[in-house]
Each structure stands twice: as C-alpha cells, then as structure tokens.
Design a protein around this motif. Structure first.
Motif, PDB file in Angstrom:
ATOM      1  N   GLY A   1      22.042  36.378  36.298  1.00  0.00           N
ATOM      2  CA  GLY A   1      20.686  35.979  35.962  1.00  0.00           C
ATOM      3  C   GLY A   1      20.180  36.558  34.653  1.00  0.00           C
ATOM      4  N   THR A   2      20.745  37.691  34.240  1.00  0.00           N
ATOM      5  CA  THR A   2      20.360  38.278  32.956  1.00  0.00           C
ATOM      6  C   THR A   2      21.164  37.713  31.801  1.00  0.00           C
ATOM      7  N   GLY A   3      22.108  36.815  32.127  1.00  0.00           N
ATOM      8  CA  GLY A   3      22.872  36.148  31.087  1.00  0.00           C
ATOM      9  C   GLY A   3      24.190  36.796  30.731  1.00  0.00           C
ATOM     10  N   LEU A   4      24.664  37.748  31.538  1.00  0.00           N
ATOM     11  CA  LEU A   4      25.911  38.430  31.227  1.00  0.00           C
ATOM     12  C   LEU A   4      27.125  37.559  31.556  1.00  0.00           C
ATOM     13  N   SER A   5      28.178  37.697  30.772  1.00  0.00           N
ATOM     14  CA  SER A   5      29.445  37.014  31.034  1.00  0.00           C
ATOM     15  C   SER A   5      30.209  37.802  32.088  1.00  0.00           C
ATOM     16  N   ASN A   6      31.317  37.220  32.579  1.00  0.00           N
ATOM     17  CA  ASN A   6      32.144  37.928  33.559  1.00  0.00           C
ATOM     18  C   ASN A   6      32.657  39.250  33.003  1.00  0.00           C
ATOM     19  N   ALA A   7      33.066  39.246  31.733  1.00  0.00           N
ATOM     20  CA  ALA A   7      33.578  40.471  31.115  1.00  0.00           C
ATOM     21  C   ALA A   7      32.491  41.542  31.048  1.00  0.00           C
ATOM     22  N   GLU A   8      31.273  41.132  30.711  1.00  0.00           N
ATOM     23  CA  GLU A   8      30.168  42.093  30.620  1.00  0.00           C
ATOM     24  C   GLU A   8      29.782  42.617  32.000  1.00  0.00           C
ATOM     25  N   ILE A   9      29.829  41.734  33.012  1.00  0.00           N
ATOM     26  CA  ILE A   9      29.542  42.170  34.378  1.00  0.00           C
ATOM     27  C   ILE A   9      30.595  43.158  34.837  1.00  0.00           C
ATOM     28  N   ALA A  10      31.854  42.887  34.503  1.00  0.00           N
ATOM     29  CA  ALA A  10      32.944  43.794  34.881  1.00  0.00           C
ATOM     30  C   ALA A  10      32.723  45.183  34.292  1.00  0.00           C
TER      31      ALA A  10
ATOM     32  N   THR B   1      29.834  46.488  33.335  1.00  0.00           N
ATOM     33  CA  THR B   1      28.624  47.076  33.921  1.00  0.00           C
ATOM     34  C   THR B   1      28.891  47.659  35.295  1.00  0.00           C
ATOM     35  N   LEU B   2      29.687  46.971  36.107  1.00  0.00           N
ATOM     36  CA  LEU B   2      29.932  47.395  37.488  1.00  0.00           C
ATOM     37  C   LEU B   2      31.249  48.162  37.650  1.00  0.00           C
ATOM     38  N   PHE B   3      31.950  48.383  36.534  1.00  0.00           N
ATOM     39  CA  PHE B   3      33.232  49.102  36.571  1.00  0.00           C
ATOM     40  C   PHE B   3      34.223  48.400  37.500  1.00  0.00           C
ATOM     41  N   LEU B   4      34.311  47.081  37.321  1.00  0.00           N
ATOM     42  CA  LEU B   4      35.227  46.269  38.114  1.00  0.00           C
ATOM     43  C   LEU B   4      36.192  45.542  37.182  1.00  0.00           C
ATOM     44  N   GLY B   5      37.278  45.037  37.736  1.00  0.00           N
ATOM     45  CA  GLY B   5      38.172  44.192  36.972  1.00  0.00           C
ATOM     46  C   GLY B   5      37.554  42.820  36.798  1.00  0.00           C
ATOM     47  N   GLU B   6      37.880  42.154  35.697  1.00  0.00           N
ATOM     48  CA  GLU B   6      37.295  40.841  35.455  1.00  0.00           C
ATOM     49  C   GLU B   6      37.729  39.833  36.510  1.00  0.00           C
ATOM     50  N   ALA B   7      38.956  39.951  37.000  1.00  0.00           N
ATOM     51  CA  ALA B   7      39.426  39.047  38.054  1.00  0.00           C
ATOM     52  C   ALA B   7      38.596  39.216  39.322  1.00  0.00           C
ATOM     53  N   THR B   8      38.219  40.465  39.619  1.00  0.00           N
ATOM     54  CA  THR B   8      37.384  40.731  40.792  1.00  0.00           C
ATOM     55  C   THR B   8      36.009  40.087  40.634  1.00  0.00           C
ATOM     56  N   VAL B   9      35.468  40.191  39.429  1.00  0.00           N
ATOM     57  CA  VAL B   9      34.167  39.584  39.156  1.00  0.00           C
ATOM     58  C   VAL B   9      34.246  38.065  39.320  1.00  0.00           C
ATOM     59  N   LYS B  10      35.317  37.465  38.818  1.00  0.00           N
ATOM     60  CA  LYS B  10      35.481  36.012  38.955  1.00  0.00           C
ATOM     61  C   LYS B  10      35.483  35.608  40.430  1.00  0.00           C
ATOM     62  N   THR B  11      36.126  36.437  41.257  1.00  0.00           N
ATOM     63  CA  THR B  11      36.161  36.145  42.695  1.00  0.00           C
ATOM     64  C   THR B  11      34.765  36.214  43.288  1.00  0.00           C
ATOM     65  N   HIS B  12      34.016  37.251  42.913  1.00  0.00           N
ATOM     66  CA  HIS B  12      32.643  37.385  43.414  1.00  0.00           C
ATOM     67  C   HIS B  12      31.782  36.199  42.973  1.00  0.00           C
ATOM     68  N   VAL B  13      31.946  35.774  41.720  1.00  0.00           N
ATOM     69  CA  VAL B  13      31.158  34.651  41.207  1.00  0.00           C
ATOM     70  C   VAL B  13      31.491  33.377  41.985  1.00  0.00           C
ATOM     71  N   SER B  14      32.766  33.134  42.190  1.00  0.00           N
ATOM     72  CA  SER B  14      33.183  31.940  42.942  1.00  0.00           C
ATOM     73  C   SER B  14      32.631  31.968  44.359  1.00  0.00           C
ATOM     74  N   ASN B  15      32.693  33.132  44.995  1.00  0.00           N
ATOM     75  CA  ASN B  15      32.205  33.259  46.369  1.00  0.00           C
ATOM     76  C   ASN B  15      30.703  33.018  46.456  1.00  0.00           C
ATOM     77  N   LEU B  16      29.957  33.615  45.528  1.00  0.00           N
ATOM     78  CA  LEU B  16      28.499  33.473  45.633  1.00  0.00           C
ATOM     79  C   LEU B  16      28.047  32.058  45.282  1.00  0.00           C
ATOM     80  N   LEU B  17      28.734  31.401  44.350  1.00  0.00           N
ATOM     81  CA  LEU B  17      28.386  30.007  44.048  1.00  0.00           C
ATOM     82  C   LEU B  17      28.629  29.118  45.263  1.00  0.00           C
TER      83      LEU B  17
END
Length: 235
Positions: free
Chosen positions: A187-196, A198-214
């Motif tokens: 919602g703040t406009g961050l990309s997957n890489a930026e979210i990763a 920020t949350l100290f996660l792998g980008e692949a993990t973030v992609k999974t979270h994004v897919s799940n929440l969508l």
C-alpha cells in the motif's frame, strides 16, 4: 501455455503506422521479445488476439472503429492476453477506464525505450504496472471517491461531497500477520525487493506472501491491493 524460455509475444495496436513501427523497432531488438502482429484499431486487435494469442497487447486508447478501452475489455474477458494500455494523454479517466476494463498496466507513450521494454516484461510476468506519473493521483482519487476498480461500473467515479468512512474489509481479517504486513507495505508503493529488505525476508518469500494475499483478498493485482490498503486505513 508459453514455454519458460519462449520470447514474450506482443501485439501492437495503434492507428498510426509510424507509432507501431517505432514500437516494433524498439521491441524487436530484444532477444526475449517478439512482435507477433500489428493492428490499426480495436476491432482488428480483438480478432488478431483471438488468432495469434499473444502474451501482451500494447494498446492505444483513441482509435477508430473500436477504442482501446472496449478492445481491452473484450480481450481480457476472453482471457486472450494481458493488456498494457499506452496513451499520450495523462488523463485520469483513461486510467480508470483501463483498469476497470482489466488492463494490467498503463504507460505514457513519452516513456523512454528502456521503460517500455521493461513494462512489457513486467506485464508478461503477471505484475501490474502504472506509469509513475499517474500512480499516486489515481490511488488517491480511487480511495477518496470510494471507487472500486473491480465493480461493473468502475472507471466512472461519481462526484462525492465528502470522503466515505474507511471500512474494515472482512477479507483482510483472514490474512496472517505477515501477509497483513506485506499488504501495508504494498500500500505504500514498495516493490517486492523493497519489502524483502524492510522485513528481512527473501524476495521469493515475499512473492509467495503477495500471491497468497491477492488470492485471499480476491484481487487481480497489486494496484487493487494498494487501493484496498488505503481504503481500509492500513496505510
């Protein structure tokens, strides 16, 4: 299904031959992109999309016979391709109508060549894309007007006299704490890489979270996720 190593097949739709030629010249030099065909109006675009089944349609808005918005609506409804709307006009109504019709992206024609190429790749990969010049304004207007880009009459926001109260969408309650965090950052406009980062996660993990929440929120893409995050007051 397109093979993983197959080039992205693009259908160019614009009523000006020189514009189509320019796009073709830019895209055809890329090893991973193939210009599958060209159309000069929306009606021809729909027919060619049915025949060629491209991955992405680069769609002009103002054209004879059938405009780009209606052509986008028909192509998306038949699941023929993803559509990237291109226009010289930086007008909110085009963005609203394009998103309501199911377009995956919106890009101004004055964008540079590198941006155009990357936009095609982004949309082909299943991600949503809005030109940076219009993203913030579109989000703000959608939220302020209560506009729902998935509604049948979306793209035609009625004037409002005051901001509607923010409401808690019951679908948000079904998210895990981590998915909710990711939604806030989307919602703040961050990309997957930026979210990763920020949350100290792998980008692949973030992609999974994004897919799940969508999927849980029944949203088509990140643009709708941004609108929902703002409307619910998460951002």
């Amino acid at each position: 299904m397109t093979r993983p190593d197959a080039p992205v097949r693009v259908l160019l739709v614009d009523d000006q031959h020189l514009v189509r030629s320019g796009f073709a010249l830019i895209l055809s030099v890329e090893d991973d992109i193939e210009v599958a065909g060209e159309a000069a109006d929306g009606a021809a675009a729909v027919e060619l999309a049915r025949t060629l089944r491209p991955d992405v349609v680069l769609m002009d808005v103002q054209m004879p016979v059938m405009d780009g918005i209606e052509a986008t609506r028909r192509i998306v409804a038949e699941d023929l391709a993803k559509v990237l709307v291109l226009t010289t006009f930086d007008h909110d109504e085009y963005v609203f109508d394009g998103l309501a019709a199911g377009a995956s992206g919106f890009l101004l024609k004055n964008s540079d060549a590198d941006h155009l190429v990357e936009a095609v790749r982004t949309v082909a990969a299943g991600h949503a894309l809005l030109a940076p010049q219009v993203t913030r304004r579109v989000i703000q207007q959608m939220v302020a007007s209560g506009e729902n880009p998935t509604a049948p009459d979306a793209g035609r926001p009625a004037p409002v006299t005051e901001r509607p109260p923010r409401e808690v969408d019951p679908r948000v309650a079904g998210l895990t704490p981590r998915e909710r965090e990711v939604l806030v950052l989307i919602g703040t406009g961050l990309s997957n890489a930026e979210i990763a980062t920020t949350l100290f996660l792998g980008e692949a993990t973030v992609k999974t979270h994004v897919s799940n929440l969508l999927a849980k929120l029944q949203l088509r893409d990140r643009v709708q996720a941004v609108v929902l995050a703002h409307r619910c007051g998460l951002v």
